[in-house]
Design a protein around this motif. Structure first.
Motif, PDB file in Angstrom:
ATOM      1  N   TYR A   1       5.893   3.096   1.624  1.00 36.35           N
ATOM      2  CA  TYR A   1       4.928   2.052   1.299  1.00 36.35           C
ATOM      3  C   TYR A   1       4.881   1.177   2.364  1.00 36.35           C
TER       4      TYR A   1
ATOM      5  N   ALA B   1      -1.487  -0.595  -3.820  1.00 37.09           N
ATOM      6  CA  ALA B   1      -0.588  -0.506  -4.792  1.00 37.09           C
ATOM      7  C   ALA B   1      -0.496  -1.793  -5.771  1.00 37.09           C
TER       8      ALA B   1
ATOM      9  N   ASN C   1      -3.173   3.537   0.138  1.00 35.85           N
ATOM     10  CA  ASN C   1      -3.743   3.029  -0.935  1.00 35.85           C
ATOM     11  C   ASN C   1      -3.036   1.769  -1.580  1.00 35.85           C
TER      12      ASN C   1
ATOM     13  N   TYR D   1       1.000  -1.419   0.086  1.00 37.54           N
ATOM     14  CA  TYR D   1      -0.125  -0.068  -0.065  1.00 37.54           C
ATOM     15  C   TYR D   1       0.910   1.253   0.057  1.00 37.54           C
ATOM     16  N   ARG D   2       0.531   2.396  -0.938  1.00 34.42           N
ATOM     17  CA  ARG D   2       1.080   3.723  -0.762  1.00 34.42           C
ATOM     18  C   ARG D   2       0.615   4.253   0.178  1.00 34.42           C
TER      19      ARG D   2
END
Length: 94
Positions: A17, A43, A41, A8-9
């Motif tokens: 990350y 990735a 978010n 996830y970013r």
């Protein structure tokens, strides 16, 4: 042996990350740390083994962290783990 991780970013900083052992496994992350990461978010999903090639991380370290704590945090190049932890401690004491 391969390890599946979900990446996830973090919106808090570019190039930050978090690799998780489980998809949407945010419960593995301490609440104080989650607040420092910003919005997470999705990735990608990645299969890792000790010979995998990663741009900025040692795959053996990522696998070890995922196995032991459920996540691995990839920090931007200019931020060290010690700096992040010191900032968290400072903010907690305020």
């Amino acid at each position: 042996m391969k390890t599946t991780c979900y990446i996830y970013r973090c919106s808090a900083k570019p190039d930050m990350y978090i690799y998780l052992a489980e998809e949407n496994g945010f419960d593995a992350i301490d609440d104080k740390l989650v607040k420092k990461l910003g919005t997470l978010n999705y990735a990608m999903t990645l299969e890792l083994d000790k010979n995998s090639k990663l741009a900025k991380e040692n795959p053996a370290t990522v696998i070890e962290n995922i196995a032991s704590q459920g996540f691995h945090l990839q920090l931007p190049a200019e931020t060290t783990v010690e700096e992040l932890m010191a900032n968290m401690a400072k903010n907690q004491s305020q």
